[in-house]
Design a protein around this motif. Structure first.
Motif, PDB file in Angstrom:
ATOM      1  N   TYR A 199       0.805  -1.219   0.000  1.00 33.27           N
ATOM      2  CA  TYR A 199       0.000   0.000   0.000  1.00 33.27           C
ATOM      3  C   TYR A 199       0.841   1.275   0.000  1.00 33.27           C
ATOM      4  O   TYR A 199       0.314   2.362  -0.220  1.00 33.27           O
ATOM      5  CB  TYR A 199      -0.917   0.029   1.232  1.00 33.27           C
ATOM      6  CG  TYR A 199      -1.542  -1.304   1.540  1.00 33.27           C
ATOM      7  CD1 TYR A 199      -2.442  -1.878   0.659  1.00 33.27           C
ATOM      8  CD2 TYR A 199      -1.211  -2.009   2.703  1.00 33.27           C
ATOM      9  CE1 TYR A 199      -3.012  -3.114   0.927  1.00 33.27           C
ATOM     10  CE2 TYR A 199      -1.782  -3.246   2.976  1.00 33.27           C
ATOM     11  CZ  TYR A 199      -2.674  -3.789   2.086  1.00 33.27           C
ATOM     12  OH  TYR A 199      -3.238  -5.020   2.342  1.00 33.27           O
ATOM     13  N   LEU A 200       2.139   1.159   0.273  1.00 35.06           N
ATOM     14  CA  LEU A 200       2.964   2.336   0.495  1.00 35.06           C
ATOM     15  C   LEU A 200       3.109   3.202  -0.750  1.00 35.06           C
ATOM     16  O   LEU A 200       3.123   4.434  -0.655  1.00 35.06           O
ATOM     17  CB  LEU A 200       4.344   1.910   1.018  1.00 35.06           C
ATOM     18  CG  LEU A 200       5.300   3.051   1.388  1.00 35.06           C
ATOM     19  CD1 LEU A 200       4.660   3.951   2.444  1.00 35.06           C
ATOM     20  CD2 LEU A 200       6.622   2.490   1.903  1.00 35.06           C
ATOM     21  N   LEU A 221     -11.100  14.347   2.460  1.00 37.07           N
ATOM     22  CA  LEU A 221      -9.755  14.540   1.915  1.00 37.07           C
ATOM     23  C   LEU A 221      -8.793  13.431   2.334  1.00 37.07           C
ATOM     24  O   LEU A 221      -7.709  13.309   1.762  1.00 37.07           O
ATOM     25  CB  LEU A 221      -9.185  15.890   2.369  1.00 37.07           C
ATOM     26  CG  LEU A 221      -9.997  17.129   1.984  1.00 37.07           C
ATOM     27  CD1 LEU A 221      -9.360  18.373   2.582  1.00 37.07           C
ATOM     28  CD2 LEU A 221     -10.117  17.250   0.471  1.00 37.07           C
ATOM     29  N   TYR A 222      -9.186  12.641   3.310  1.00 36.71           N
ATOM     30  CA  TYR A 222      -8.327  11.574   3.823  1.00 36.71           C
ATOM     31  C   TYR A 222      -9.027  10.235   3.607  1.00 36.71           C
ATOM     32  O   TYR A 222     -10.219  10.085   3.909  1.00 36.71           O
ATOM     33  CB  TYR A 222      -8.062  11.791   5.320  1.00 36.71           C
ATOM     34  CG  TYR A 222      -6.988  10.890   5.898  1.00 36.71           C
ATOM     35  CD1 TYR A 222      -5.706  11.369   6.113  1.00 36.71           C
ATOM     36  CD2 TYR A 222      -7.250   9.563   6.227  1.00 36.71           C
ATOM     37  CE1 TYR A 222      -4.699  10.554   6.645  1.00 36.71           C
ATOM     38  CE2 TYR A 222      -6.266   8.740   6.740  1.00 36.71           C
ATOM     39  CZ  TYR A 222      -5.001   9.243   6.952  1.00 36.71           C
ATOM     40  OH  TYR A 222      -4.019   8.422   7.456  1.00 36.71           O
ATOM     41  N   TYR A 223      -8.271   9.241   3.108  1.00 40.19           N
ATOM     42  CA  TYR A 223      -8.851   7.939   2.785  1.00 40.19           C
ATOM     43  C   TYR A 223      -8.190   6.851   3.625  1.00 40.19           C
ATOM     44  O   TYR A 223      -6.998   6.587   3.516  1.00 40.19           O
ATOM     45  CB  TYR A 223      -8.725   7.670   1.276  1.00 40.19           C
ATOM     46  CG  TYR A 223      -9.616   8.615   0.522  1.00 40.19           C
ATOM     47  CD1 TYR A 223     -10.892   8.237   0.132  1.00 40.19           C
ATOM     48  CD2 TYR A 223      -9.225   9.929   0.280  1.00 40.19           C
ATOM     49  CE1 TYR A 223     -11.751   9.117  -0.507  1.00 40.19           C
ATOM     50  CE2 TYR A 223     -10.070  10.820  -0.358  1.00 40.19           C
ATOM     51  CZ  TYR A 223     -11.327  10.412  -0.746  1.00 40.19           C
ATOM     52  OH  TYR A 223     -12.173  11.300  -1.362  1.00 40.19           O
ATOM     53  N   TYR A 224      -8.995   6.271   4.490  1.00 36.26           N
ATOM     54  CA  TYR A 224      -8.537   5.362   5.539  1.00 36.26           C
ATOM     55  C   TYR A 224      -8.683   3.916   5.079  1.00 36.26           C
ATOM     56  O   TYR A 224      -9.788   3.457   4.780  1.00 36.26           O
ATOM     57  CB  TYR A 224      -9.368   5.619   6.796  1.00 36.26           C
ATOM     58  CG  TYR A 224      -8.973   4.837   8.019  1.00 36.26           C
ATOM     59  CD1 TYR A 224      -7.967   5.296   8.866  1.00 36.26           C
ATOM     60  CD2 TYR A 224      -9.616   3.649   8.336  1.00 36.26           C
ATOM     61  CE1 TYR A 224      -7.606   4.587   9.997  1.00 36.26           C
ATOM     62  CE2 TYR A 224      -9.264   2.932   9.464  1.00 36.26           C
ATOM     63  CZ  TYR A 224      -8.256   3.404  10.290  1.00 36.26           C
ATOM     64  OH  TYR A 224      -7.900   2.695  11.404  1.00 36.26           O
ATOM     65  N   ARG A 225      -7.579   3.201   5.034  1.00 34.49           N
ATOM     66  CA  ARG A 225      -7.576   1.846   4.478  1.00 34.49           C
ATOM     67  C   ARG A 225      -8.186   0.821   5.420  1.00 34.49           C
ATOM     68  O   ARG A 225      -7.888   0.777   6.609  1.00 34.49           O
ATOM     69  CB  ARG A 225      -6.134   1.423   4.164  1.00 34.49           C
ATOM     70  CG  ARG A 225      -5.989  -0.024   3.713  1.00 34.49           C
ATOM     71  CD  ARG A 225      -4.553  -0.320   3.321  1.00 34.49           C
ATOM     72  NE  ARG A 225      -3.628  -0.106   4.404  1.00 34.49           N
ATOM     73  CZ  ARG A 225      -3.222  -1.044   5.262  1.00 34.49           C
ATOM     74  NH1 ARG A 225      -3.697  -2.267   5.153  1.00 34.49           N
ATOM     75  NH2 ARG A 225      -2.360  -0.768   6.215  1.00 34.49           N
ATOM     76  N   GLY A 238       0.765   4.888   6.959  1.00 29.56           N
ATOM     77  CA  GLY A 238       1.494   4.376   5.813  1.00 29.56           C
ATOM     78  C   GLY A 238       0.665   3.635   4.789  1.00 29.56           C
ATOM     79  O   GLY A 238       1.074   3.520   3.633  1.00 29.56           O
ATOM     80  N   GLY A 239      -0.495   3.138   5.158  1.00 32.31           N
ATOM     81  CA  GLY A 239      -1.343   2.429   4.208  1.00 32.31           C
ATOM     82  C   GLY A 239      -2.477   3.258   3.663  1.00 32.31           C
ATOM     83  O   GLY A 239      -3.238   2.786   2.806  1.00 32.31           O
ATOM     84  N   ASP A 240      -2.636   4.494   4.135  1.00 32.99           N
ATOM     85  CA  ASP A 240      -3.731   5.351   3.698  1.00 32.99           C
ATOM     86  C   ASP A 240      -3.277   6.253   2.556  1.00 32.99           C
ATOM     87  O   ASP A 240      -2.089   6.307   2.224  1.00 32.99           O
ATOM     88  CB  ASP A 240      -4.225   6.219   4.858  1.00 32.99           C
ATOM     89  CG  ASP A 240      -4.704   5.390   6.047  1.00 32.99           C
ATOM     90  OD1 ASP A 240      -4.984   4.190   5.846  1.00 32.99           O
ATOM     91  OD2 ASP A 240      -4.777   5.935   7.160  1.00 32.99           O
ATOM     92  N   TYR A 241      -4.210   6.984   1.951  1.00 31.17           N
ATOM     93  CA  TYR A 241      -3.835   7.986   0.966  1.00 31.17           C
ATOM     94  C   TYR A 241      -4.714   9.209   1.136  1.00 31.17           C
ATOM     95  O   TYR A 241      -5.723   9.170   1.863  1.00 31.17           O
ATOM     96  CB  TYR A 241      -3.902   7.438  -0.465  1.00 31.17           C
ATOM     97  CG  TYR A 241      -5.284   7.079  -0.963  1.00 31.17           C
ATOM     98  CD1 TYR A 241      -6.086   8.017  -1.600  1.00 31.17           C
ATOM     99  CD2 TYR A 241      -5.778   5.782  -0.838  1.00 31.17           C
ATOM    100  CE1 TYR A 241      -7.340   7.688  -2.083  1.00 31.17           C
ATOM    101  CE2 TYR A 241      -7.034   5.441  -1.316  1.00 31.17           C
ATOM    102  CZ  TYR A 241      -7.810   6.397  -1.937  1.00 31.17           C
ATOM    103  OH  TYR A 241      -9.058   6.062  -2.403  1.00 31.17           O
TER     104      TYR A 241
END
Length: 329
Positions: A17-18, A212-216, A91-94
């Motif tokens: 995911y990084l 604005l934030y996407y949580y995996r 680290g896994g989110d975007y």
């Protein structure tokens, strides 16, 4: 020259995911960044990928530190941060490409001390980025009591205000002045104490009413369970409560603690019913002050299932809740 903003990215075995996470930061519309990636001794390809990215973009700094807990990782990031502002990204989110620009604008335009945005959950199995806008979005300011009321209002899901360091922009001046740091004695729920140590010395807070934030969420992830979860979360909530003067808000905080403890133990992590953990929750002072009325008055999600959940807890038959949830899954 625009202010330098530090982006701290804790990573641990997130090779898959990084790239997506780092690419979303590198393409930000706000470009004056230093990106501090703290690798917790990853044993997959995460460390190698980090080093490759640092060669591509001089804004990226890599720190390899093995065997650290979440608080230690974030404190190391703060130690290396030189920006006027700082944000954290898992680290896994975007994030959306205007994530930092929108948060920075909120702080600068409204002269506030902290800015938040909405977040959206996404499943990696969907294999797609989904950027979603809110209809009739309207950003707004909060004071301390208003933030606490919203953070613990029992509204579930992505529309809630959460007690997290991610999807948040902080002023480094405040962090340094008041020596604010993550408590390294705790491994989970470390964000709550850090956030409220910061909020108590802040004047106003700006909420960007946009996703604005996407949580995996990874269906294959094995969530690490901590045997001291109850004690740690209770301590974190009591830490918040000591800053609150309004008795109604204190009641909301206590109720929210009981809700979260039972929901976590019975619905999220437990693969078997653990009576001893349930007894620990019943023994808490917060449970003795547990009132269904608080839920009815403050929850924005008064579904029949949620009301039944709370009634069964109050009636001391949580095992039925656990069974129902297991059958549903």
């Amino acid at each position: 020259m625009k202010d330098l903003i530090s982006v701290i990215i804790p990573v641990s075995n997130v090779e898959n995911y990084l790239k997506e996470s780092l690419d979303s930061v590198l393409c930000q519309t706000y470009a004056n960044l230093e990106i501090i990636v703290v690798d917790d001794g990853s044993f997959d390809g995460t460390a190698k990928l980090c080093d490759e990215y640092s060669k591509k973009d001089k804004r990226i700094k890599i720190v390899h530190e093995p065997d650290l807990n979440n608080s230690e990782i974030k404190n190391i990031g703060l130690k290396f941060a030189t920006g006027e502002y700082v944000t954290f990204i898992n680290g896994g989110d975007y994030v959306a490409d205007n994530y930092i620009e929108r948060l920075y604008w909120g702080l600068a335009e409204h002269n506030t001390d902290i800015a938040f945005c909405r977040y959206k959950k996404y499943f990696v199995s969907h294999n797609e980025k989904v950027y979603e806008s809110l209809e009739n979005a309207k950003s707004y300011l909060l004071n301390f009591d208003e933030f606490v009321s919203q953070a613990f209002c029992l509204e579930e899901g992505e529309n809630s205000i959460t007690c997290s360091s991610w999807r948040t922009l902080f002023k480094m001046e405040i962090i340094r002045k008041w020596n604010i740091a993550f408590d390294e004695s705790i491994e989970i729920w470390e964000d709550i104490r850090f956030l409220f140590d910061y909020l108590k010395v802040s004047l106003s807070y700006y909420v960007v009413d946009e996703y604005l934030y996407y949580y995996r969420l990874d269906e294959d992830m094995v969530q690490k369970y901590n045997n001291y979860y109850i004690e740690i979360k209770t301590t974190a909530y009591r830490h918040v409560e000591k800053y609150v003067k309004d008795e109604n808000i204190k009641g909301i905080i206590k109720f929210n603690l009981v809700w979260n403890l039972f929901y976590h133990e019975l619905s999220s992590l437990s693969v078997y019913y653990d009576l001893e953990k349930v007894k620990k929750i019943y023994a808490l002072e917060e449970y003795k002050n547990f009132k269904i009325k608080t839920y009815i008055q403050n929850s924005k999600n008064k579904s029949f299932a949620n009301v039944m959940f709370m009634l069964l807890i109050k009636m001391r038959i949580p095992k039925l809740v656990w069974k129902l949830n297991r059958n549903r899954d």
